[in-house]
Scaffold this active site. Structure first.
Site, short mmCIF file in Angstrom:
data_model
loop_
_atom_site.label_atom_id
_atom_site.label_comp_id
_atom_site.label_asym_id
_atom_site.label_seq_id
_atom_site.Cartn_x
_atom_site.Cartn_y
_atom_site.Cartn_z
N GLU A 149 -38.31 -87.58 4.61
CA GLU A 149 -36.89 -87.24 4.81
C GLU A 149 -36.22 -88.49 5.32
OE1 GLU A 149 -33.64 -86.92 6.46
OE2 GLU A 149 -34.53 -85.61 7.99
N CYS A 176 -28.49 -87.67 10.20
CA CYS A 176 -28.78 -88.10 8.83
C CYS A 176 -27.90 -87.40 7.81
CB CYS A 176 -30.25 -87.90 8.50
SG CYS A 176 -30.83 -86.20 8.71
#
Length: 473
Positions: free
Chosen positions: A248, A282
């Site tokens: 990720e 993020c």
């Protein structure tokens, strides 16, 4: 409110210190608040041996019993939420309300995976009478996890809860900036009765820990959350041992603002989200593409709201945004803002760093050209960039322009348009008129340079499993 966490390594059921370590600082004023012990090579070898030894027993443990342990850990996290949240705020800088929400979200993950493991069904294939073919999922084996400092306990919980629920053992290396809150997560697991060697915590030098764990044949899976550059480096290490990975990685989330949105409601949503955790998210909304007819009104309202965001110590009442997490971030943000200004961007709010600690003002840049570095590299800070668009095709092209594809957002009341956005935007997650995309029961992950594989939801459990087909005649 003092720093109360006792920092230790947790290896084979034992809390232990070390002769080497790293100074933990409070980003509000850069003051030292603790020393975190670093694992040695011998500590890592001990953790690997324990993880390998404990795996057969843990994978054979009844799913109800595994689930009960995870539920107990969740309950302990909730009981200790105030202490853990205060620790997180002092280490990382986010405001106390956000820190407590992160702890409670982490507890929810443990509860969810405790139950989801019970719904891990296989399937039976159609075969002639007297024959049987079935497909089952089994735990992949001992797992190594590496997590960042922006959501240090939640991202760790997302990996550890799913891996443990699947029947894997885990060795986790959290970031050195936030060792206290992550230590408390493992303290909850220990107090919940997790067997020795099943869940282990190794603070330490990133290069030593990653190379040692990944090179070992004990580790069957690596799960990493962090930057694209580091993710690619770890993937190269994993290639030598054919170790499975979930990555990720970074993002640069576009936000598509159409002229039929409820403008005031949209602004009331997007501004707090942009400056949540000082933009160190993020999936933070960052590249704002606004339909030309409402562009001026949008950036005016955005600037007015941005100017009212109160920055300060996250432990203080009324603070809406704390400092950045470390000394590197203000320098990086300042460089990006200056570059954008030099290339024609207008500063409508903020644009300057703070007087002390690791603060940077909430910032809005308008008319930012694609040539500006900040339009191409994730700022990972409290900066929103904006530019107008005219047509639907144009804004889809801009949204997909970068190699990143983690999250994207859009605000519109047109149902046909929402369907097209969901189909055409190249992103692992799309939020339309909402930012609620990180939830326990849904997959979380990206495409292109934002990584591959998912965490959360049933996909998160499956990422810690291997598939086996069994044929019997």
């Amino acid at each position: 409110m003092g720093y109360e966490t006792d920092l230790k390594l947790f290896i084979d059921g034992v809390w232990k210190g070390s002769d080497t370590g790293h100074t933990v600082v409070n980003p509000v004023d850069a003051s030292a608040i603790a020393e975190v012990p670093y694992a040695t090579k011998a500590d890592l070898d001990e953790a690997l041996a324990a993880s390998e030894r404990a795996w057969p027993e843990w994978r054979a443990t009844d799913v109800e019993k595994r689930g009960a342990t995870l539920h107990k850990a969740a309950a302990l996290l909730r009981e200790r939420a105030d202490l853990i949240a205060a620790t997180l705020t002092q280490e990382q800088g986010k405001i106390l309300a956000e820190a407590k929400a992160e702890v409670l979200g982490s507890a929810q993950l443990f509860d969810w995976y405790a139950e989801d493991a019970k719904r891990d069904y296989g399937r039976t294939l159609v075969r002639p009478a007297g024959q049987l073919s079935r497909v089952i999922r089994q735990p992949v084996g001992p797992v190594a996890t590496f997590t960042p400092w922006n959501f240090p306990i939640y991202l760790l919980a997302k990996k550890v809860s799913a891996a443990l629920a699947a029947g894997c053992t885990v060795i986790s290396r959290p970031p050195h900036e936030t060792p206290g809150c992550t230590t408390e997560l493992f303290r909850a697991l220990a107090d919940a009765g997790i067997p020795n060697g099943v869940a282990q915590l190794v603070h330490g030098d990133a290069d030593l820990v990653s190379r040692t764990l990944i090179a070992s044949r004990v580790i069957r899976k690596v799960s990493f959350t962090g930057s694209t550059g580091v993710g690619k480096h770890l993937m190269k290490l994993c290639a030598d041992s054919m170790t499975r990975v979930t990555m990720e990685l970074g993002g640069h989330a576009p936000v598509l603002i159409f002229d039929d949105c409820d403008l005031e409601k949209t602004l009331d949503m997007v501004v707090p989200q942009k400056f949540r955790n000082a933009g160190q998210v993020c999936v933070s909304p960052t590249r704002f593409y606004v339909q030309r007819g409402i562009y001026d009104a949008f950036i005016k309202g955005f600037a007015e709201r941005t100017a009212k965001v109160k920055i300060g110590n996250g432990l203080d009442d009324g603070t809406k945004m704390g400092p950045l997490a470390n000394a590197r971030r203000p320098d990086a943000i300042e460089t990006l803002v200056q570059d954008a200004k030099a290339k024609g961007a207008r500063v409508l709010a903020g644009g300057e760093r703070g007087d002390k600690g690791f603060f940077f003002q909430p910032t809005l840049l308008a008319d930012v050209p694609n040539e500006a570095e900040i339009m191409n590299e994730e700022p990972f800070g409290p900066v929103a960039v904006s530019r107008p668009f005219d047509t639907f095709d144009e804004v889809i092209e801009q949204a997909n322009r970068l190699p990143y594809g983690l999250a994207a957002f859009a605000f519109t009341e047109n149902g046909r348009r929402t369907n097209l956005i969901g189909d055409l935007v190249e992103s692992g997650m799309v939020g339309i008129n909402t930012f609620a995309i990180s939830v326990a029961d849904a997959p979380f992950g990206g495409v292109k340079d934002s990584g591959f594989g998912s965490e959360g939801g049933k996909e998160g459990l499956e990422s810690y499993q291997v598939v086996k087909a069994i044929h019997q005649a």
